[in-house]
Motif scaffolding. Structure first.
Motif, PDB file in Angstrom:
ATOM      1  N   GLU A   1       7.292 -88.824  44.786  1.00  0.00           N
ATOM      2  CA  GLU A   1       6.618 -87.832  43.950  1.00  0.00           C
ATOM      3  C   GLU A   1       5.221 -88.258  43.519  1.00  0.00           C
ATOM      4  OE1 GLU A   1       9.706 -87.150  40.842  1.00  0.00           O
ATOM      5  OE2 GLU A   1       9.447 -85.059  41.421  1.00  0.00           O
TER       6      GLU A   1
ATOM      7  N   ARG B   1      12.415 -85.477  45.074  1.00  0.00           N
ATOM      8  CA  ARG B   1      12.440 -85.502  43.615  1.00  0.00           C
ATOM      9  C   ARG B   1      13.149 -86.747  43.079  1.00  0.00           C
ATOM     10  NH1 ARG B   1       8.185 -82.632  42.801  1.00  0.00           N
ATOM     11  NH2 ARG B   1       8.319 -80.520  43.669  1.00  0.00           N
ATOM     12  N   GLY B   2      12.521 -87.327  42.083  1.00  0.00           N
ATOM     13  CA  GLY B   2      13.099 -88.497  41.454  1.00  0.00           C
ATOM     14  C   GLY B   2      12.723 -89.813  42.098  1.00  0.00           C
ATOM     15  N   LYS B   3      11.965 -89.765  43.212  1.00  0.00           N
ATOM     16  CA  LYS B   3      11.570 -90.982  43.899  1.00  0.00           C
ATOM     17  C   LYS B   3      10.079 -91.223  43.702  1.00  0.00           C
ATOM     18  CE  LYS B   3      15.527 -92.066  45.833  1.00  0.00           C
ATOM     19  NZ  LYS B   3      16.213 -93.357  45.564  1.00  0.00           N
TER      20      LYS B   3
END
Length: 227
Positions: A157, A204-206
């Motif tokens: 992200e 998402r979330g990385k």
């Protein structure tokens, strides 16, 4: 209308958002400037910098600079990443070829990304997952070609993502992404989809852990200098 009001009520205020290292760095610069101008004493400056280090939200950071003129200046918008790589930054030959012909090929996990990657999917599928990759270069080009197949690219992200390509009875889709950090890698996905699919989007979330470590070390170094 009720749903819209409900959504607006649930949306967090800016002051409630979690503070980033870039936010702390910005506030520390304001405090250093105020100290140099004589607006803060050395003790006041040290006390506020200590508070900046422990602040968790944007609102908590704002408390330390709300009485300083620098906090009320309009901040310039971050410059977006260029649409094309810097001339000469990317070699003409690929560092790696990822090929799937009537099969599948995957690159994921903790791996080192080169500057140029070529992906070919012919009646097969290619997955290139950069969400945990080590970026040794700031600019990375992925040439993706899909013929009756699919090429999927996933990025963290906190990088910038750009794409140029097209489809012939197929789908070529790149979800443009802009990072807030000027040092963030930029991934360019180019190519064609012929009766196939090429897609690139953030995972998402990385995030790029190495980038966060570099920013955090820079902020800590700057704050120690302000103390």
């Amino acid at each position: 209308m009720d749903l819209q009001k409900h959504a607006q009520t649930d949306a967090p205020r800016t002051s409630e958002l979690r503070a980033s290292d870039a936010d702390r760095d910005r506030v520390a610069d304001m405090l250093r400037e105020a100290l140099a101008e004589g607006r803060l004493t050395a003790d006041e400056h040290a006390e506020r910098v200590e508070g900046v280090l422990s602040a968790k939200t944007v609102g908590e950071l704002d408390v330390f600079v709300r009485d300083l003129p620098a906090a009320h200046r309009e901040r310039p918008a971050a410059a977006p990443a260029p649409n094309r790589p810097t001339a000469g930054a990317i070699p003409p030959e690929p560092d790696e070829n990822v090929v799937a012909v009537f099969s599948s090929a995957v690159r994921k996990g903790r791996w080192r990304s080169g500057r140029r990657i070529h992906a070919y999917a012919v009646f097969g599928s290619v997955e290139i997952d950069l969400s945990e990759a080590v970026f040794e270069y700031q600019q990375v080009v992925i040439k993706a070609f899909s013929v009756f197949g699919s090429v999927e690219v996933r990025v963290p992200e906190n990088v910038s993502l750009r794409g140029t390509g097209g489809g012939v009875l197929g789908n070529f889709e790149v979800h443009t992404l802009d990072s807030d950090e000027p040092e963030a890698p930029v991934v360019y996905v180019d190519g064609w989809a012929v009766l196939g699919n090429v897609e690139a989007r953030p995972k998402r979330g990385k995030v790029v852990a190495d980038l966060l470590d570099r920013v955090h070390r820079r902020v800590e170094k700057g704050l120690r200098k302000h103390l």
